[in-house]
Design a protein around this motif. Structure first.
Motif, PDB file in Angstrom:
ATOM      1  N   LYS A  10       0.848  -1.203   0.000  1.00  0.00           N
ATOM      2  CA  LYS A  10       0.000   0.000   0.000  1.00  0.00           C
ATOM      3  C   LYS A  10       0.878   1.246   0.000  1.00  0.00           C
ATOM      4  N   ASN A  11       0.686   2.062  -1.019  1.00  0.00           N
ATOM      5  CA  ASN A  11       1.422   3.334  -1.158  1.00  0.00           C
ATOM      6  C   ASN A  11       2.933   3.171  -0.942  1.00  0.00           C
ATOM      7  N   LEU A  12       3.440   2.145  -1.530  1.00  0.00           N
ATOM      8  CA  LEU A  12       4.849   1.795  -1.321  1.00  0.00           C
ATOM      9  C   LEU A  12       5.762   2.752  -2.085  1.00  0.00           C
ATOM     10  N   THR A  13       6.669   3.362  -1.343  1.00  0.00           N
ATOM     11  CA  THR A  13       7.607   4.302  -1.969  1.00  0.00           C
ATOM     12  C   THR A  13       9.016   4.005  -1.488  1.00  0.00           C
ATOM     13  N   LYS A  14       9.958   4.003  -2.435  1.00  0.00           N
ATOM     14  CA  LYS A  14      11.347   3.756  -2.070  1.00  0.00           C
ATOM     15  C   LYS A  14      12.264   4.621  -2.916  1.00  0.00           C
ATOM     16  N   ARG A  15      13.151   5.316  -2.228  1.00  0.00           N
ATOM     17  CA  ARG A  15      14.133   6.169  -2.905  1.00  0.00           C
ATOM     18  C   ARG A  15      15.527   5.626  -2.651  1.00  0.00           C
ATOM     19  N   PHE A  16      16.409   5.776  -3.631  1.00  0.00           N
ATOM     20  CA  PHE A  16      17.844   5.543  -3.419  1.00  0.00           C
ATOM     21  C   PHE A  16      18.524   6.868  -3.729  1.00  0.00           C
ATOM     22  N   GLY A  17      18.830   7.618  -2.694  1.00  0.00           N
ATOM     23  CA  GLY A  17      19.367   8.961  -2.912  1.00  0.00           C
ATOM     24  C   GLY A  17      18.316   9.816  -3.602  1.00  0.00           C
ATOM     25  N   ARG A  18      18.685  10.324  -4.794  1.00  0.00           N
ATOM     26  CA  ARG A  18      17.741  11.181  -5.518  1.00  0.00           C
ATOM     27  C   ARG A  18      16.831  10.377  -6.449  1.00  0.00           C
ATOM     28  N   VAL A  19      17.156   9.102  -6.592  1.00  0.00           N
ATOM     29  CA  VAL A  19      16.386   8.275  -7.535  1.00  0.00           C
ATOM     30  C   VAL A  19      15.146   7.707  -6.853  1.00  0.00           C
ATOM     31  N   LEU A  20      14.019   7.961  -7.460  1.00  0.00           N
ATOM     32  CA  LEU A  20      12.764   7.424  -6.937  1.00  0.00           C
ATOM     33  C   LEU A  20      12.544   6.061  -7.600  1.00  0.00           C
ATOM     34  N   ALA A  21      12.839   5.005  -6.861  1.00  0.00           N
ATOM     35  CA  ALA A  21      12.780   3.663  -7.458  1.00  0.00           C
ATOM     36  C   ALA A  21      11.353   3.141  -7.515  1.00  0.00           C
ATOM     37  N   LEU A  22      10.571   3.396  -6.479  1.00  0.00           N
ATOM     38  CA  LEU A  22       9.158   3.008  -6.469  1.00  0.00           C
ATOM     39  C   LEU A  22       8.354   4.184  -5.944  1.00  0.00           C
ATOM     40  N   ASN A  23       7.229   4.423  -6.602  1.00  0.00           N
ATOM     41  CA  ASN A  23       6.468   5.616  -6.263  1.00  0.00           C
ATOM     42  C   ASN A  23       4.993   5.258  -6.036  1.00  0.00           C
ATOM     43  N   ASP A  24       4.630   5.156  -4.777  1.00  0.00           N
ATOM     44  CA  ASP A  24       3.222   4.988  -4.413  1.00  0.00           C
ATOM     45  C   ASP A  24       2.587   3.736  -5.057  1.00  0.00           C
ATOM     46  N   VAL A  25       3.257   2.617  -4.875  1.00  0.00           N
ATOM     47  CA  VAL A  25       2.788   1.377  -5.505  1.00  0.00           C
ATOM     48  C   VAL A  25       1.856   0.614  -4.552  1.00  0.00           C
ATOM     49  N   SER A  26       0.645   0.371  -5.011  1.00  0.00           N
ATOM     50  CA  SER A  26      -0.314  -0.417  -4.235  1.00  0.00           C
ATOM     51  C   SER A  26      -0.759  -1.603  -5.085  1.00  0.00           C
ATOM     52  N   PRO A  58      10.916  -0.058   2.933  1.00  0.00           N
ATOM     53  CA  PRO A  58      10.241   1.082   2.291  1.00  0.00           C
ATOM     54  C   PRO A  58      10.499   2.401   3.023  1.00  0.00           C
ATOM     55  N   ASP A  59      10.534   3.488   2.256  1.00  0.00           N
ATOM     56  CA  ASP A  59      10.609   4.818   2.884  1.00  0.00           C
ATOM     57  C   ASP A  59       9.241   5.181   3.446  1.00  0.00           C
ATOM     58  N   SER A  60       8.210   4.796   2.707  1.00  0.00           N
ATOM     59  CA  SER A  60       6.843   4.968   3.224  1.00  0.00           C
ATOM     60  C   SER A  60       5.956   3.893   2.598  1.00  0.00           C
ATOM     61  N   GLY A  61       4.803   3.717   3.177  1.00  0.00           N
ATOM     62  CA  GLY A  61       3.908   2.667   2.702  1.00  0.00           C
ATOM     63  C   GLY A  61       4.141   1.367   3.449  1.00  0.00           C
ATOM     64  N   THR A  62       3.329   0.361   3.130  1.00  0.00           N
ATOM     65  CA  THR A  62       3.440  -0.911   3.854  1.00  0.00           C
ATOM     66  C   THR A  62       3.539  -2.089   2.890  1.00  0.00           C
ATOM     67  N   VAL A  63       4.198  -3.140   3.374  1.00  0.00           N
ATOM     68  CA  VAL A  63       4.269  -4.408   2.648  1.00  0.00           C
ATOM     69  C   VAL A  63       3.828  -5.501   3.607  1.00  0.00           C
ATOM     70  N   LEU A  64       2.843  -6.280   3.203  1.00  0.00           N
ATOM     71  CA  LEU A  64       2.413  -7.411   4.019  1.00  0.00           C
ATOM     72  C   LEU A  64       2.477  -8.683   3.186  1.00  0.00           C
ATOM     73  N   ILE A  65       2.971  -9.738   3.808  1.00  0.00           N
ATOM     74  CA  ILE A  65       2.952 -11.056   3.160  1.00  0.00           C
ATOM     75  C   ILE A  65       2.213 -12.001   4.095  1.00  0.00           C
ATOM     76  N   ASN A  66       1.176 -12.593   3.593  1.00  0.00           N
ATOM     77  CA  ASN A  66       0.284 -13.397   4.441  1.00  0.00           C
ATOM     78  C   ASN A  66      -0.189 -12.594   5.651  1.00  0.00           C
ATOM     79  N   GLY A  67      -0.386 -11.320   5.468  1.00  0.00           N
ATOM     80  CA  GLY A  67      -0.872 -10.454   6.530  1.00  0.00           C
ATOM     81  C   GLY A  67       0.180 -10.030   7.544  1.00  0.00           C
ATOM     82  N   GLN A  68       1.457 -10.429   7.298  1.00  0.00           N
ATOM     83  CA  GLN A  68       2.516 -10.083   8.265  1.00  0.00           C
ATOM     84  C   GLN A  68       3.509  -9.104   7.645  1.00  0.00           C
TER      85      GLN A  68
END
Lengths: 234, 258
Positions: A10-26, A58-68
């Protein structure tokens, strides 16, 4: 009854320095399907898989696998195959299997022996003497010998010769039990793999561009996934 | 401890080649001096066989870094960080591997030194000295003092490894530039002194203990002096060591990214 989700981001965002690798991925992925994660280099495919495997956070957002939340418990349910080599030169093929078998709770030796035979891997061969194609086969044998809920395969066909590619795809289909295991396979070699995809997620610059079932993509766009891939990333 | 054996074997393999070269180096060095001393040799002839004890520490530092660097260089870190094994177990396997190398090299150095002393004709002198020492301070005190020195030596080796491992993982958080290892070392050293200071206050109630340490001319009847150790400082130091080790495990399991 609602479908049970294996992966929920949910709203997964990840940056590496200035590079936005993932942007708000749900994304929500149910149990028991094969998902193709496609996109050009730098689209965020590897980062997405690494987030699920627990290699990055993640920098923001959540990741769940089997609800964990991703951690030791989810690592016991996830088999991750990186794009780069992960075995040591001193290891033999047998050592690589034995090493992994001792560290995970869901190793299946029967499956491992079958895969070794199918992929023409010699247990006594040294990792340092294996060609790139054979190393790719070994990585696949190790990751698919587990009875994991989720298999994350990062570019398993990258740089691999055609005979090895065919073997790898066949062993993927052989080791996969529909409804039980889930595979997320990242690739830009869409033509060879699209036949096994049940769902396809197109990533572009860290965002989800298309997320549909393989069948509906073919029906709605009137072309193969490879055709659509070429059109989208032209 | 499921999986610990596999991790340890992998870590031993990563330092094995260099450790064998080091061990053979110590053997050859000691063999050279062993074959050149005799009963008439001057005492200074055995001194070079003490050099491996110094080298063992330098090599220990090298191996301590190598056991992590090897994993990052070859890509094995991808598997290490995705297997369902706790960070402390991964860190403990690496610590055990480098400590085994350290202890084995120390034993090689010690055996080489003692054999050279023996061959040089100091055998009777050494026996006389140890006997008179035991008479002077009792066998129990002799064992206690020897054990304290051996433990101190071992703890020094463990501390070097634990601090470098924590620093290496701190360095991996920020950048892959090697010079940052120095800053990380400084930061971890500072953290450890904080932990030790906290431990000192926590364990102030523990009574001090003393050991008898020989001094003076070994050719004469040995004299001893009582050395008093502040237990709270030692316990604080052990607590700091444990917390620094825990930090490494925590970083591996929860913070490191590839």
């Amino acid at each position: 009854m609602t479908e049970q989700m294996l992966v929920q981001t949910k709203n997964l965002t990840k940056r590496f320095g200035r590079v936005l690798a993932l942007n708000d991925v749900s994304i929500e992925i149910p149990k028991g399907i094969v998902v193709g994660l496609v996109g050009p280099n730098g689209s965020g495919k590897s980062t997405f898989l690494k987030l699920l495997a627990g290699l990055v956070r993640p920098d923001s957002g959540t990741v769940l696998i089997n609800g964990q939340k991703v951690g030791l418990k989810t690592k016991a349910q996830v088999s991750y195959q990186p794009e780069i080599d992960q075995f040591y030169d001193w290891m033999s093929v047998g050592d690589a299997l034995d090493y992994t078998a001792g560290l995970v709770p869901d190793w299946n030796w029967e499956k491992a022996q079958e895969l070794l035979g199918f992929l023409n891997l010699d247990q006594g061969a040294r990792v340092k003497h294996l060609s790139k194609g054979m190393r790719a086969r070994l990585k696949l044998a190790v990751s698919m010998s587990r009875e994991a809920d989720l298999y994350l395969l990062d570019e398993p066909l990258s740089g691999i010769d055609p005979p090895s590619r065919v073997r790898i795809i066949k062993s993927l289909i052989g080791g996969y039990e529909s409804g039980r295991h889930t595979i997320i396979l990242s690739t830009h070699e869409v033509a060879e793999t699209e036949g096994i995809f049940e769902r396809v997620v197109f990533l572009e610059k860290g965002r989800v561009r298309i997320d549909e079932s393989a069948e509906s993509i073919r029906a709605a766009h009137g072309r193969s996934i490879q055709g659509l891939f070429e059109e989208v990333y032209e | 401890m499921k999986g610990f054996g596999k991790l340890l074997k992998k870590d031993l393999e990563s330092i094995k080649q260099v450790a064998i070269v080091q061990g053979v180096g110590i053997l050859l060095w000691n063999l050279f001096f062993f074959t050149r001393v005799g009963k008439e040799s001057p005492p200074w002839m055995v001194l070079p066989t003490l050099l491996p004890f110094v080298l063992v520490f330098f090599w220990h530092i090298m191996q301590t870094v190598q056991v992590y660097r090897h994993e990052w260089q070859l890509g094995g870190i991808y598997q290490t960080l995705t297997i369902p094994q706790p960070g402390w177990k991964i860190a403990l396997a690496k610590l055990t591997a480098v400590m085994l190398g350290f202890v084995l090299n120390t034993i090689l150095a010690a055996v080489g030194f003692l054999l050279t002393v023996w061959r040089a004709g100091f055998r009777e002198l050494a026996f006389t000295y140890v006997n008179s020492l035991i008479q002077a301070i009792t066998l129990a005190e002799f064992i206690k003092t020897t054990s304290v020195f051996a433990l101190g030596y071992l703890m020094l080796g463990i501390n070097i490894a634990v601090v470098i491992h924590a620093s290496y993982n701190c360095m991996r958080l920020t950048s892959r530039f090697r010079f940052l290892l120095g800053i990380s070392l400084f930061t971890v050293g500072w953290l450890q002194s904080l932990f030790a200071s906290a431990g000192y206050h926590i364990f102030r109630w523990v009574p001090h203990f003393a050991i008898k340490v020989p001094f003076g001319d070994p050719l004469n009847i040995p004299q001893t002096v009582n050395v008093i150790f502040n237990s709270s400082i030692i316990l604080g130091y052990i607590l700091a060591l444990a917390l620094t080790f825990w930090l490494t495990g925590y970083l591996i399991e929860n913070v490191l990214e590839v």
